[in-house]
Enzyme design. Sequence first.
Site, PDB file in Angstrom:
ATOM      1  N   ARG A   7      -9.950   6.540 -23.063  1.00 64.29           N
ATOM      2  CA  ARG A   7     -11.177   5.978 -22.850  1.00 64.29           C
ATOM      3  C   ARG A   7     -12.096   6.439 -23.678  1.00 64.29           C
ATOM      4  NH1 ARG A   7      -8.369   5.833 -18.688  1.00 64.29           N
ATOM      5  NH2 ARG A   7      -8.335   8.050 -18.941  1.00 64.29           N
ATOM      6  N   THR A   8     -12.490   7.804 -23.631  1.00 63.03           N
ATOM      7  CA  THR A   8     -13.611   8.457 -24.499  1.00 63.03           C
ATOM      8  C   THR A   8     -13.620   8.167 -25.829  1.00 63.03           C
ATOM      9  OG1 THR A   8     -13.845   9.889 -22.496  1.00 63.03           O
ATOM     10  CG2 THR A   8     -15.041  10.648 -24.608  1.00 63.03           C
TER      11      THR A   8
ATOM     12  N   LYS B 208      -3.925  25.176 -39.150  1.00 68.00           N
ATOM     13  CA  LYS B 208      -3.689  26.275 -40.210  1.00 68.00           C
ATOM     14  C   LYS B 208      -4.642  27.375 -40.053  1.00 68.00           C
ATOM     15  CE  LYS B 208      -2.880  22.753 -43.828  1.00 68.00           C
ATOM     16  NZ  LYS B 208      -3.406  22.322 -45.045  1.00 68.00           N
TER      17      LYS B 208
ATOM     18  N   ARG C  45     -14.310  16.400 -29.033  1.00 69.68           N
ATOM     19  CA  ARG C  45     -13.636  16.917 -27.927  1.00 69.68           C
ATOM     20  C   ARG C  45     -12.863  18.221 -28.016  1.00 69.68           C
ATOM     21  NH1 ARG C  45     -10.734  13.380 -23.071  1.00 69.68           N
ATOM     22  NH2 ARG C  45     -12.966  13.268 -22.697  1.00 69.68           N
TER      23      ARG C  45
ATOM     24  N   HIS D  42     -19.388  17.296 -20.027  1.00 72.07           N
ATOM     25  CA  HIS D  42     -19.008  15.881 -20.535  1.00 72.07           C
ATOM     26  C   HIS D  42     -20.196  14.787 -20.425  1.00 72.07           C
ATOM     27  CE1 HIS D  42     -16.630  12.551 -21.889  1.00 72.07           C
ATOM     28  NE2 HIS D  42     -15.585  12.735 -21.063  1.00 72.07           N
TER      29      HIS D  42
HETATM   30  C1  NCD Z   1     -12.442  13.127 -17.837  1.00 72.44           C
HETATM   31  C2  NCD Z   1     -12.200  14.285 -18.974  1.00 72.44           C
HETATM   32  O1  NCD Z   1     -11.632  14.336 -19.982  1.00 72.44           O
HETATM   33  O2  NCD Z   1     -13.072  15.345 -18.426  1.00 72.44           O
HETATM   34  N1  NCD Z   1     -11.704  12.092 -18.434  1.00 72.44           N
HETATM   35  C3  NCD Z   1     -12.767  11.172 -19.161  1.00 72.44           C
HETATM   36  O3  NCD Z   1     -13.153  11.456 -20.071  1.00 72.44           O
HETATM   37  N2  NCD Z   1     -13.058  10.003 -18.621  1.00 72.44           N
HETATM   38  C4  NCD Z   1     -11.558  13.625 -16.777  1.00 72.44           C
HETATM   39  C5  NCD Z   1     -10.151  14.086 -16.697  1.00 72.44           C
HETATM   40  O4  NCD Z   1      -9.808  14.410 -17.629  1.00 72.44           O
HETATM   41  O5  NCD Z   1      -9.741  14.293 -15.375  1.00 72.44           O
END
Ligand code: NCD
Length: 306
Positions: free
Chosen positions: A55-56, A84, A105, A133
């Site tokens: 999703r993100t 590397k 991320r 997040h």
């Molecule tokens: C979450 C995350 O990656 O922190 N998911 C997200 O981005 N919607 C929650 C999770 O991984 O449980």
Amino acid sequence: MTSLKHIISSSQFDKQKILYLITVANEMEAIIQKGGSDMARHHILATLFYEPSTRTRLSFETAMLRLGGSIISETDINFSSAIKGEILQDTIRVVASYSDVIAIRSKHKGDAKLASEFSSVPIINGGDGIGEHPTQSLLDLFTIYKKYSHRIDKEKIKIAFIGDLKYGRTVHSLCQLLRLFENIEITFVAPDILQIPAEYATNPSDKFETILTNDIVQNSDILYMTRIQKERFQSLSEYEKVEDIFHINVEKVNLMKKDAILMHPFPRVKEIDFNVDKLPQAFYFEQIKNGLPIRMALIAYVLDLL
Ligand code: NCD
């Protein structure tokens, strides 16, 4: 470099900024209805995702495409120079020279902040390990705001966070945003080993429980479920002790108030039954949809396109 608008932590926002971003997200919804805009034409978003994501990352990329911009993406650390031994600072300097904004991320808390110190373009934190997040928390707040705009700051709103609150970065970010509003009462429901870190439980009125009682289910306006984050445990046996600790089924949801909502940042594993999805309280797909206008608003904001 100091004037760049990075999005690193929920703690950087004040209430005015949040309400402004919600207004922009509402406008973005209208733009999505029309099929998009060319606001970000000639701009490039780089997505560097070194932890799993569906999703993100996709909603960041869709957001940029709907704004008329372009994307470059690195999603598999095995094909990245990081494997590397390239340090994050170097990767960021390189990617910043190709793009206008970077969503990242990564595995370690603090990485997004570190990236922002070396970047010549805005950095957006898409999750830094067990840290934060912030973009998820904005879409969560947008969801809550749409549902309860008539009550926010006026009546008490009770929210219970349930599950893995130690490693759950979405909760770390959202509870900080909720502090900006009046009369929001938070209950953190988790076994002791997964309870919320003290740095995020800063309000004397916060409540802590280890069991999801019927009382909490019946009296909350929002139940915010989270996944137990298996990959963050030191040992599998520790995980197995808590993996099934919370479970929401139709009977539980039927105890909720009629206009209460059940949220979840997803992915869900076993904590919410599939047949809950059809109940009116199930709000997680609505929540996911809100990611797009919020991320469009954030990209436009950091690129100074508003
Ligand atoms: C979450 C995350 O990656 O922190 N998911 C997200 O981005 N919607 C929650 C999770 O991984 O449980």
